[in-house]
Design a protein around this motif. Structure first.
Motif, mmCIF file in Angstrom:
data_model
loop_
_atom_site.group_PDB
_atom_site.id
_atom_site.type_symbol
_atom_site.label_atom_id
_atom_site.label_comp_id
_atom_site.label_asym_id
_atom_site.label_seq_id
_atom_site.Cartn_x
_atom_site.Cartn_y
_atom_site.Cartn_z
ATOM 1 N N ARG A 156 0.864 -1.195 0.000
ATOM 2 C CA ARG A 156 0.000 0.000 0.000
ATOM 3 C C ARG A 156 0.897 1.240 0.000
ATOM 4 O O ARG A 156 1.871 1.310 0.751
ATOM 5 N N ASP A 157 0.547 2.220 -0.830
ATOM 6 C CA ASP A 157 1.311 3.470 -0.836
ATOM 7 C C ASP A 157 0.716 4.449 0.183
ATOM 8 O O ASP A 157 -0.224 4.103 0.911
ATOM 9 N N SER A 158 1.227 5.656 0.213
ATOM 10 C CA SER A 158 0.783 6.646 1.204
ATOM 11 C C SER A 158 -0.675 7.059 0.997
ATOM 12 O O SER A 158 -1.313 7.568 1.915
ATOM 13 N N ASP A 159 -1.199 6.832 -0.210
ATOM 14 C CA ASP A 159 -2.617 7.128 -0.481
ATOM 15 C C ASP A 159 -3.497 5.890 -0.319
ATOM 16 O O ASP A 159 -4.666 5.903 -0.685
ATOM 17 N N ASP A 160 -2.899 4.804 0.205
ATOM 18 C CA ASP A 160 -3.586 3.539 0.448
ATOM 19 C C ASP A 160 -3.973 2.797 -0.832
ATOM 20 O O ASP A 160 -4.920 2.022 -0.856
ATOM 21 N N PHE A 161 -3.248 3.038 -1.921
ATOM 22 C CA PHE A 161 -3.434 2.293 -3.165
ATOM 23 C C PHE A 161 -2.437 1.144 -3.204
ATOM 24 O O PHE A 161 -1.336 1.246 -2.664
ATOM 25 N N TYR A 162 -2.823 0.076 -3.887
ATOM 26 C CA TYR A 162 -1.879 -1.013 -4.120
ATOM 27 C C TYR A 162 -0.922 -0.619 -5.234
ATOM 28 O O TYR A 162 -1.341 -0.201 -6.316
ATOM 29 N N VAL A 163 0.387 -0.752 -4.952
ATOM 30 C CA VAL A 163 1.444 -0.490 -5.932
ATOM 31 C C VAL A 163 2.486 -1.603 -5.803
ATOM 32 O O VAL A 163 2.477 -2.359 -4.833
ATOM 33 N N LEU A 164 3.360 -1.668 -6.770
ATOM 34 C CA LEU A 164 4.420 -2.673 -6.731
ATOM 35 C C LEU A 164 5.400 -2.404 -5.595
ATOM 36 O O LEU A 164 5.688 -1.252 -5.272
ATOM 37 N N LYS A 165 5.929 -3.461 -5.030
ATOM 38 C CA LYS A 165 6.947 -3.339 -3.979
ATOM 39 C C LYS A 165 8.282 -2.894 -4.561
ATOM 40 O O LYS A 165 9.096 -2.313 -3.854
ATOM 41 N N THR A 166 8.528 -3.243 -5.816
ATOM 42 C CA THR A 166 9.852 -3.022 -6.399
ATOM 43 C C THR A 166 9.793 -2.261 -7.721
ATOM 44 O O THR A 166 8.779 -2.266 -8.409
ATOM 45 N N ALA A 167 10.884 -1.631 -8.036
ATOM 46 C CA ALA A 167 11.107 -1.043 -9.367
ATOM 47 C C ALA A 167 12.489 -1.510 -9.781
ATOM 48 O O ALA A 167 13.395 -1.542 -8.950
ATOM 49 N N PRO A 168 12.675 -1.883 -11.017
ATOM 50 C CA PRO A 168 11.700 -1.957 -12.091
ATOM 51 C C PRO A 168 10.583 -2.948 -11.788
ATOM 52 O O PRO A 168 10.676 -3.757 -10.873
#
Length: 166
Positions: A91-103
């Protein structure tokens, strides 16, 4: 392309204030044909731009994963949703699901192809959002994308020439 990608963050920063002022003026007096103009500029740019030569969006940022995206991709990977989330997402700061890693975990760095292309997140399939209806609502996102996506940078610069504001 590699050289342009190296220069892109600085080019975008140099144009940031100008572009921000441009979009502020555009918001005050939004032309009725803005979405059509954007669609044309988007189409023109992507006739000459091959995302596989770049892949910078997949290398540097994460899309937002919706519940539908998560279910579709999990099914494709023959994983339980809970396992997919724990392995790949946070979860990001806006509580959305995002990838743990980049790339991106699904990017093949040898040729910039995507392992889950046919079931990729909606945010990926719509990126860089420059042909979206009601474009005027996403100018802040577009400004951010000028630092990541060479096509977005070119589209914004072309827009300023095509629809000058006073």
């Amino acid at each position: 392309m590699e050289q342009f990608l190296k220069e892109l963050p600085n080019l975008a920063k140099e144009k940031y204030d100008e572009s921000k002022k441009y979009f502020a003026k555009l918001k005050k007096r939004t032309p009725k044909n803005l979405d059509l103009v954007m669609q044309d500029l988007h189409d023109e740019e992507f006739e000459k731009t091959d995302c596989l030569t770049c892949g910078n969006c997949c290398k540097t940022t994460s899309p937002i994963f919706t519940e539908k995206d998560i279910e579709r991709i999990s099914k494709h990977l023959k994983m339980k949703v809970v396992n997919f989330i724990s392995q790949y997402l946070e979860r990001d700061s806006d509580d959305f699901y995002v990838l743990k890693t980049a790339p991106c975990s699904f990017l093949d760095l040898k040729d910039n192809t995507c392992f889950i292309y046919n079931v990729r997140p909606k945010a990926c399939s719509e990126y860089p959002h420059t042909n979206r209806r009601k474009f005027i609502q996403i100018t802040n996102l577009t400004l951010k994308n000028t630092e990541i996506c060479p096509a977005t940078y070119n589209i914004v610069e072309a827009l300023k020439k095509k629809l000058p504001v006073k």
